[in-house]
Each structure stands twice: as structure tokens, then as C-alpha cells.
Design a protein around this motif. Structure first.
Motif, mmCIF file in Angstrom:
data_model
loop_
_atom_site.group_PDB
_atom_site.id
_atom_site.type_symbol
_atom_site.label_atom_id
_atom_site.label_comp_id
_atom_site.label_asym_id
_atom_site.label_seq_id
_atom_site.Cartn_x
_atom_site.Cartn_y
_atom_site.Cartn_z
ATOM 1 N N GLY A 260 -17.143 -11.215 -11.490
ATOM 2 C CA GLY A 260 -17.575 -12.702 -11.765
ATOM 3 C C GLY A 260 -17.095 -13.327 -12.970
ATOM 4 O O GLY A 260 -15.920 -13.560 -13.485
ATOM 5 N N LEU A 261 -18.049 -13.551 -13.764
ATOM 6 C CA LEU A 261 -17.769 -13.792 -15.328
ATOM 7 C C LEU A 261 -18.464 -12.661 -16.188
ATOM 8 O O LEU A 261 -18.050 -12.597 -17.127
ATOM 9 C CB LEU A 261 -18.577 -15.032 -15.461
ATOM 10 N N PHE A 262 -19.443 -11.969 -15.432
ATOM 11 C CA PHE A 262 -20.162 -10.816 -16.347
ATOM 12 C C PHE A 262 -19.480 -9.848 -16.798
ATOM 13 O O PHE A 262 -19.630 -9.300 -17.888
ATOM 14 C CB PHE A 262 -21.256 -10.350 -15.537
ATOM 15 N N GLY A 263 -18.306 -9.260 -16.262
ATOM 16 C CA GLY A 263 -17.394 -8.193 -16.641
ATOM 17 C C GLY A 263 -16.608 -8.580 -17.691
ATOM 18 O O GLY A 263 -15.927 -7.500 -18.338
ATOM 19 N N GLY A 264 -16.334 -9.617 -18.124
ATOM 20 C CA GLY A 264 -15.626 -10.169 -19.284
ATOM 21 C C GLY A 264 -14.198 -9.971 -18.755
ATOM 22 O O GLY A 264 -13.570 -9.838 -17.609
ATOM 23 N N LEU A 265 -13.149 -9.946 -19.716
ATOM 24 C CA LEU A 265 -11.543 -10.048 -19.697
ATOM 25 C C LEU A 265 -11.298 -8.264 -19.799
ATOM 26 O O LEU A 265 -11.550 -7.870 -20.766
ATOM 27 C CB LEU A 265 -10.953 -10.952 -20.519
ATOM 28 N N VAL A 266 -10.246 -7.980 -19.119
ATOM 29 C CA VAL A 266 -9.623 -6.629 -19.431
ATOM 30 C C VAL A 266 -8.036 -6.978 -19.373
ATOM 31 O O VAL A 266 -7.611 -7.901 -18.706
ATOM 32 C CB VAL A 266 -9.924 -5.495 -18.279
ATOM 33 N N ASP A 267 -7.221 -6.239 -20.208
ATOM 34 C CA ASP A 267 -5.999 -6.358 -20.038
ATOM 35 C C ASP A 267 -5.200 -5.357 -19.272
ATOM 36 O O ASP A 267 -5.939 -4.814 -18.275
ATOM 37 C CB ASP A 267 -5.235 -6.004 -21.526
ATOM 38 N N GLY A 278 -19.486 3.515 -12.738
ATOM 39 C CA GLY A 278 -19.572 3.818 -13.796
ATOM 40 C C GLY A 278 -18.411 4.073 -14.847
ATOM 41 O O GLY A 278 -18.450 3.973 -15.846
ATOM 42 N N ALA A 279 -17.178 4.323 -13.992
ATOM 43 C CA ALA A 279 -15.960 4.157 -15.030
ATOM 44 C C ALA A 279 -15.677 2.706 -15.502
ATOM 45 O O ALA A 279 -15.190 2.725 -16.644
ATOM 46 C CB ALA A 279 -14.843 4.661 -13.830
ATOM 47 N N LEU A 280 -15.868 1.785 -14.976
ATOM 48 C CA LEU A 280 -15.995 0.425 -15.378
ATOM 49 C C LEU A 280 -16.751 0.390 -16.405
ATOM 50 O O LEU A 280 -16.576 -0.380 -17.498
ATOM 51 C CB LEU A 280 -15.810 -0.603 -14.283
ATOM 52 N N THR A 281 -18.114 0.470 -16.311
ATOM 53 C CA THR A 281 -19.085 0.374 -17.633
ATOM 54 C C THR A 281 -18.820 1.351 -18.708
ATOM 55 O O THR A 281 -18.752 0.662 -19.758
ATOM 56 C CB THR A 281 -20.408 1.013 -16.959
ATOM 57 N N ASP A 282 -17.960 2.366 -18.513
ATOM 58 C CA ASP A 282 -17.702 3.259 -19.743
ATOM 59 C C ASP A 282 -16.765 2.653 -20.327
ATOM 60 O O ASP A 282 -16.331 2.904 -21.600
ATOM 61 C CB ASP A 282 -17.114 4.661 -19.235
ATOM 62 N N ALA A 283 -15.905 1.759 -19.725
ATOM 63 C CA ALA A 283 -14.632 1.042 -20.266
ATOM 64 C C ALA A 283 -15.076 -0.269 -20.750
ATOM 65 O O ALA A 283 -14.112 -1.121 -21.249
ATOM 66 C CB ALA A 283 -13.416 1.069 -19.141
ATOM 67 N N GLY A 284 -16.436 -0.637 -20.836
ATOM 68 C CA GLY A 284 -16.656 -1.829 -21.346
ATOM 69 C C GLY A 284 -16.717 -3.152 -20.440
ATOM 70 O O GLY A 284 -16.725 -4.211 -21.105
ATOM 71 N N THR A 285 -16.474 -3.007 -19.031
ATOM 72 C CA THR A 285 -16.406 -3.950 -18.233
ATOM 73 C C THR A 285 -17.352 -3.696 -17.179
ATOM 74 O O THR A 285 -18.175 -2.911 -17.144
ATOM 75 C CB THR A 285 -15.043 -4.099 -17.487
ATOM 76 N N ALA A 286 -17.344 -4.329 -16.194
ATOM 77 C CA ALA A 286 -18.423 -4.201 -15.147
ATOM 78 C C ALA A 286 -17.747 -4.643 -13.536
ATOM 79 O O ALA A 286 -16.991 -5.755 -13.464
ATOM 80 C CB ALA A 286 -19.642 -4.922 -15.228
ATOM 81 N N LEU A 287 -18.237 -4.057 -12.562
ATOM 82 C CA LEU A 287 -17.879 -4.518 -11.238
ATOM 83 C C LEU A 287 -18.597 -5.761 -10.883
ATOM 84 O O LEU A 287 -18.259 -6.720 -10.048
ATOM 85 C CB LEU A 287 -18.218 -3.441 -10.171
ATOM 86 N N GLY A 288 -19.916 -5.647 -11.296
ATOM 87 C CA GLY A 288 -20.758 -7.017 -11.016
ATOM 88 C C GLY A 288 -20.847 -7.238 -9.299
ATOM 89 O O GLY A 288 -21.057 -6.358 -8.731
ATOM 90 N N GLY A 371 -20.238 -11.943 -23.637
ATOM 91 C CA GLY A 371 -19.025 -10.798 -23.160
ATOM 92 C C GLY A 371 -17.681 -11.570 -23.195
ATOM 93 O O GLY A 371 -16.923 -10.749 -23.335
ATOM 94 N N ILE A 372 -17.769 -12.583 -22.556
ATOM 95 C CA ILE A 372 -16.288 -13.574 -22.472
ATOM 96 C C ILE A 372 -15.745 -13.469 -23.860
ATOM 97 O O ILE A 372 -14.606 -13.109 -23.997
ATOM 98 C CB ILE A 372 -16.334 -14.805 -21.774
ATOM 99 N N ALA A 373 -16.492 -13.835 -24.818
ATOM 100 C CA ALA A 373 -15.868 -13.804 -26.149
ATOM 101 C C ALA A 373 -15.518 -12.585 -26.705
ATOM 102 O O ALA A 373 -14.347 -12.489 -27.239
ATOM 103 C CB ALA A 373 -16.897 -14.750 -27.176
ATOM 104 N N GLY A 374 -16.170 -11.842 -26.446
ATOM 105 C CA GLY A 374 -15.916 -10.329 -27.172
ATOM 106 C C GLY A 374 -14.867 -9.641 -26.422
ATOM 107 O O GLY A 374 -13.970 -8.863 -26.995
ATOM 108 N N SER A 375 -14.738 -9.672 -24.877
ATOM 109 C CA SER A 375 -13.799 -9.202 -24.167
ATOM 110 C C SER A 375 -12.383 -9.819 -24.783
ATOM 111 O O SER A 375 -11.389 -9.157 -24.785
ATOM 112 C CB SER A 375 -14.040 -9.189 -22.859
ATOM 113 N N LEU A 376 -12.393 -11.190 -24.942
ATOM 114 C CA LEU A 376 -11.091 -11.614 -25.123
ATOM 115 C C LEU A 376 -10.604 -11.293 -26.572
ATOM 116 O O LEU A 376 -9.420 -10.917 -26.576
ATOM 117 C CB LEU A 376 -11.383 -13.119 -25.195
ATOM 118 N N LEU A 377 -11.624 -10.977 -27.474
ATOM 119 C CA LEU A 377 -11.106 -10.598 -28.998
ATOM 120 C C LEU A 377 -10.440 -9.019 -28.615
ATOM 121 O O LEU A 377 -9.615 -8.831 -29.386
ATOM 122 C CB LEU A 377 -12.248 -10.608 -29.710
#
Length: 434
Positions: A260-267, A278-288, A371-377
């Protein structure tokens, strides 16, 4: 309009069912083993614990642990089916309530039996879903008293303390924690607030305990963002995000907005990750909630981040000063970045907010904005630098409309079952906002 795609290989324990475009009747549900009493509460709880089923509302908390936490509090417990999905990119919960209400109600009854609950609620904001649930209750009246409670559709209305507050007659706004609902919820009693997909998987596990692992390790996902219409489908854990991008029609996606919006952006590199909490959390994002918005090739992640932050700022409950000011600041900075009017210190400000705002609000909305701000950076630093250096042609050519609308996903169409009323008149199709 969002479409539904059935998996190629469908085990009996699929949440999508055999005919996801038609609302399932009580007779059709019973024909698949629904409402069967062969699996008792204690046995079911053991199956849920062994399967590792996690909640599908966003946090991913172990279902068996949550059930035990309510059962062990004493009093007169309450169970709530939470169908108010506030994430704009998700359609699964409203679809479930429209198409498979008996599956959800069966799961609610089984959760009540495990916890010792004396009453239940179905909490939602979609009129068509409400109509479907009420019809299902009339078709198969439960032993447990169940009430349908409707609320306005907002981002925070589905947060568990907001759910309790609304059912108790107040506004659908979060409250400070503790206490949490399992400690003191509806009417002051221990309360289980469970996502409707979680309850659906509890009911499936009761009907087919031999498939408990398959049921627990499959999930509904809502895919959007590319030229194709949004897609609702069911997939197993472990499938890669890249494979999902191909199935959706964006094999060369530049990344994704996760959870949704909670996992932020990934490249694009993150698309090789498995769809595994678990793998997504370890990578700094989320399934939500399972909503994934792919970034189409040639699209701009800054524009997506700006749309997401604008949505969060508009949806703030306006109860916490830090949330009101924080989400507004993030939204304004990202809007300026997309428009080419941001100042040279914008990136530094976004970094500071991403690190300092987390955990300071009553609910997760402020965390999502940070999270949106941090993941974009983190994921797209080159795009941020280029936007600071010169206006972005992609953002400049974007349609001049409310960016929040670009994130919205409609519910797949669901027809009413082919039954007739007492007068012989066919029952009309479900109606409601998309």
C-alpha cells in the motif's frame, strides 16, 4: 476496473474460490465444506499455530498468538472482522466481503469459538460489502450475535483502536496505546480485531487442515501502476516481485511502491526479492496489505512519492500535532521536488524527517509518510539529485489532476448469486462505491 486472475494451479484452499466474479451463496459455501464443525476450536488453534498463519491487515502478527492473547484475558470477549481497508492501492478486503461473505463469517465464528467471544461485529465502509454481509447473515444466521457496523472510508478508520472507538459509538479515529484492544476493547472487553482475509484463511484451515501450510503461505495481492488494469490475484509466498511484475504486465518495472503506502519505494534491484514477509522486512520494505504498485519504465518515482505523501497528509486524523505538521511538511517537500521548485536543503530535510518522525504518532500514518521520504532517498538518490538540479520532464507532463486519485484501485465487479426473492424477482447486482 480491477480484474481478477485465478492461479494456474488452484488447490482447494484458495481464498479466491471457484467463481470470484459471483457472490457465493450459503449453499455454495456449504458444498465446499464451509460451516462444517469437524475441526474444533482447540484443534483449529493448534493448526493455526503450526501453519504459522500471519495476519493480512498489514502488521503480519501471528494469528494464533493474537487469538490466545484475547482468550487469556477473561471477561466477555468480542471479535471483529475488520474490512475497512484504508490503503488506496488495495481491493482485496472489500472484494472478499462482496464475493465470499460466508467464508469471512465462518472465520469470525471460529475465532469466537477459540476466544470464547459472546458477540461479533463486521466493520466496513463499503455499502456493497455491507449489503452482501447482511444478506449472508440472513441466509445462514450464526449462533454468535453479529452486527454490521459501517463507517466512513479513511486511511486511519481501519486502525484497530479506531475500529473499537467507532463500534463503541465514537469517531473512527485512533486512540493512544496502551491499552490495546486485546486488553480493553469494545465495551471495555478483550477484543480481537482481525482482518477479513485472516479470518477467511482461518475458515479455510478449519475446512482443510491438511492444507494448513498452503493456506497460511498464500496471500491475496493487488497489483497496479502500469498500463494494464489493476489486478487482484492469489500467490504463494516465495514468488519474486519480478515474477509478479511480469504477470501484471510490467516486466521492466523500475521499482515498486510496496505494502500500500506503508512499505515505501523500492528500486528495480529489489524486484528480485521473494514475496516473503521476513525477507521483505530484512530488505527495508514490507508486504503490508499485499498492495503493490509497480513503477512503469520511464515513470518517475518522485511523482509517486509525492502522490503518496499528499494522500497521507490529506488523510491525517489531525489528532496529533506532530502528525499534522510532519505529514504536511513531507508532502510539501515532495510536491516541490516533483514540480522542480524545491530548495537545495530539501533532501536534507527529508532525511531528517524520515529518521525523526517514526513512532511519534498515535497510529502508523506518520510512520508511512516518514517511510516514503526515507525510501525515496535510499532507492532513488539519482532521481532526487536530478530533480534538485532541473525540472523533471516526466513530472511536468503528468496529468493535471489530484495525484491521490492515481493511487486508487477499484474493487473488482461482483455479481449477485442467481437467486430469487419471494416474489420471484431476480436479486439485483450489488451496488456500491468502487
Amino acid at each position: 476496473m480491477t480484474t481478477i486472475r485465478l492461479p494456474t494451479a488452484r488447490p482447494p484452499g484458495t481464498v479466491l474460490g471457484a467463481a470470484p466474479q459471483v457472490a457465493e451463496s450459503a449453499d455454495a459455501y456449504r458444498a465446499t465444506g464451509g460451516y462444517d464443525g469437524a475441526t474444533g476450536p482447540e484443534e483449529l488453534l493448534a493448526h493455526l499455530a503450526a501453519s504459522g498463519l500471519r495476519g493480512r491487515g498489514g502488521a503480519g502478527f501471528p494469528a494464533a498468538v493474537k487469538l490466545r492473547s484475547v482468550r487469556g484475558r477473561g471477561g466477555s470477549p468480542v471479535v471483529v472482522a475488520n474490512g475497512e481497508e484504508g490503503e488506496p492501492g488495495s481491493a482485496k478486503d472489500r472484494w472478499l466481503l462482496r464475493a465470499r461473505p460466508h467464508l469471512v463469517l465462518d472465520g469470525l465464528a471460529r475465532a469466537a469459538a477459540i476466544t470464547g467471544a459472546v458477540r461479533g461485529f463486521v466493520y466496513l465502509s463499503d455499502p456493497a460489502a455491507g449489503e452482501s454481509v447482511r444478506r449472508a447473515l440472513a441466509e445462514h444466521p450464526p449462533r454468535l450475535p453479529v452486527e454490521v457496523v459501517e463507517t466512513g472510508h479513511t486511511y486511519v478508520a481501519g486502525e484497530e483502536t479506531a475500529v473499537v472507538r467507532r463500534i463503541d459509538g465514537g469517531p473512527a479515529l485512533p486512540t493512544a496505546k496502551p491499552p490495546r484492544p486485546f486488553e480493553r476493547g469494545v465495551g471495555g472487553e478483550p477484543t480481537l480485531v482481525s482482518n477479513v482475509e485472516t479470518l477467511a484463511r482461518i475458515a479455510l484451515t478449519a475446512a482443510r487442515p491438511g492444507l494448513r501450510r498452503v493456506i497460511a503461505r498464500s496471500t491475496l495481492v493487488t497489483l497496479s501502476g502500469g498500463p494494464a488494469t489493476p489486478l487482484l490475484t492469489e500467490v504463494p509466498y516465495g514468488i519474486t516481485l519480478r515474477t509478479l511484475a511480469r504477470r501484471y504486465g510490467t516486466p521492466d518495472a523500475a521499482g515498486a511502491l510496496m505494502g500500500g503506502l506503508f512499505g515505501g519505494l523500492v528500486d528495480a534491484r529489489a524486484l528480485e526479492l521473494p514475496l516473503e514477509p521476513g525477507a521483505l522486512t530484512d530488505a527495508g520494505t514490507a508486504l503490508g496489505c499485499g498492495a503493490i504498485r509497480f513503477l512503469a519504465p520511464g515513470g518517475c518515482p518522485v511523482a509517486t512519492a509525492a502522490d503518496a505523501a499528499a494522500h497521507l497528509a490529506a488523510e491525517s486524523a489531525r489528532q496529533c500535532g506532530v502528525c499534522v505538521s510532519g505529514t504536511a511538511a513531507v508532502a510539501k517537500a515532495l510536491s516541490g521536488l516533483a514540480a522542480g521548485t524545491a530548495g537545495p536543503d530539501t533532501a536534507d530535510s527529508l532525511l531528517r524527517w524520515s529518521q525523526g518522525l517514526t513512532g511519534r504518532g498515535a497510529c502508523g500514518l506518520l510512520d508511512a509518510a516518514a517511510g516514503i521520504a526515507g525510501s525515496l532517498l535510499r532507492s532513488f538518490p539519482g532521481h532526487v539529485r536530478s530533480h534538485l538540479a532541473a525540472p523533471c520532464p516526466v513530472c511536468a507532463d503528468a496529468p493535471n489532476q489530484d495525484g491521490r486519485r492515481r493511487l486508487a484501485v477499484a474493487v473488482p465487479e461482483v455479481a449477485s448469486p442467481l437467486t430469487a426473492s419471494a416474489s420471484g424477482t431476480p436479486v439485483p447486482a450489488l451496488k456500491g462505491t468502487p
